[in-house]
Design a protein around this motif. Sequence first.
Motif, PDB file in Angstrom:
ATOM      1  N   ARG A  96       5.479  -1.867  53.553  1.00 50.03           N
ATOM      2  CA  ARG A  96       5.983  -0.562  54.003  1.00 50.03           C
ATOM      3  C   ARG A  96       5.102   0.537  53.424  1.00 50.03           C
ATOM      4  O   ARG A  96       4.761   0.507  52.243  1.00 50.03           O
ATOM      5  CB  ARG A  96       7.399  -0.320  53.497  1.00 50.03           C
ATOM      6  N   VAL A  97       4.779   1.505  54.255  1.00 54.87           N
ATOM      7  CA  VAL A  97       4.053   2.685  53.768  1.00 54.87           C
ATOM      8  C   VAL A  97       5.005   3.481  52.882  1.00 54.87           C
ATOM      9  O   VAL A  97       6.118   3.812  53.291  1.00 54.87           O
ATOM     10  CB  VAL A  97       3.552   3.558  54.949  1.00 54.87           C
ATOM     11  N   VAL A  98       4.555   3.771  51.650  1.00 58.79           N
ATOM     12  CA  VAL A  98       5.379   4.542  50.724  1.00 58.79           C
ATOM     13  C   VAL A  98       4.799   5.927  50.460  1.00 58.79           C
ATOM     14  O   VAL A  98       5.476   6.779  49.893  1.00 58.79           O
ATOM     15  CB  VAL A  98       5.606   3.794  49.387  1.00 58.79           C
ATOM     16  N   ASP A  99       3.553   6.142  50.884  1.00 53.51           N
ATOM     17  CA  ASP A  99       2.943   7.455  50.732  1.00 53.51           C
ATOM     18  C   ASP A  99       1.762   7.553  51.698  1.00 53.51           C
ATOM     19  O   ASP A  99       1.036   6.579  51.891  1.00 53.51           O
ATOM     20  CB  ASP A  99       2.458   7.671  49.294  1.00 53.51           C
ATOM     21  N   GLY A 100       1.600   8.723  52.316  1.00 52.72           N
ATOM     22  CA  GLY A 100       0.450   8.962  53.191  1.00 52.72           C
ATOM     23  C   GLY A 100       0.684   8.636  54.654  1.00 52.72           C
ATOM     24  O   GLY A 100      -0.280   8.509  55.416  1.00 52.72           O
ATOM     25  N   MET A 101       1.931   8.537  55.066  1.00 57.35           N
ATOM     26  CA  MET A 101       2.208   8.208  56.478  1.00 57.35           C
ATOM     27  C   MET A 101       1.627   9.263  57.413  1.00 57.35           C
ATOM     28  O   MET A 101       1.245   8.954  58.548  1.00 57.35           O
ATOM     29  CB  MET A 101       3.716   8.051  56.700  1.00 57.35           C
ATOM     30  N   GLU A 102       1.482  10.484  56.924  1.00 59.74           N
ATOM     31  CA  GLU A 102       0.889  11.533  57.761  1.00 59.74           C
ATOM     32  C   GLU A 102      -0.547  11.181  58.148  1.00 59.74           C
ATOM     33  O   GLU A 102      -1.031  11.584  59.215  1.00 59.74           O
ATOM     34  CB  GLU A 102       0.956  12.908  57.082  1.00 59.74           C
TER      35      GLU A 102
END
Length: 184
Positions: free
Chosen positions: A145-151
Amino acid sequence: MRRLLTLFLMIGGLMAASLEGANAQTDPENTLVLELKDGKVLIEMLPEVAPNHVARIKELTREGFYDGIVFHRVMEGFMAQSGDPTGTGSGGSGVNIGAEFSNEPFSRGTAGMARAQHPDSADSQFFITFADASFLNGQYTVWGRVVDGMEYVDNIKKAPAGRQSGAVDDPDKIVSMKVLADVQ
């Protein structure tokens, strides 16, 4: 002016403390740093859910396999797929991994394994979902799972509207992918 400067410094300190707290809870051995053109993305790997897939992703990452590989299939509102060294969607590392289907849902930021028709055909290709994709639940392996930086994932170049295959012209690429434990 002095109050404004003090306010900015306080906000900056709170933001730094927040990031340090998030990093303190991150398991470096099970976190990937995915560097994209716009920034770095942290992906929490889920070895308790998909131990064989996580082990293979880490092995390939440590070999530098993913560095420079393109996002060959990117569909607006669905997902961005990478991991094929040929950039065509038909290549891989040459090692298939048996399915590790689970109850983990495909929601925004889920990292899952791409595969062919056969459930045990996952190799090196993976995708990250832009939005809920619950229709994939129980049919594809969730490994992170992406936990940071999904933008930054959101900014990956997408296929032209209406292109059913999701094939991207002049696609974005993975600048580098590292296991966090190896870069600290």
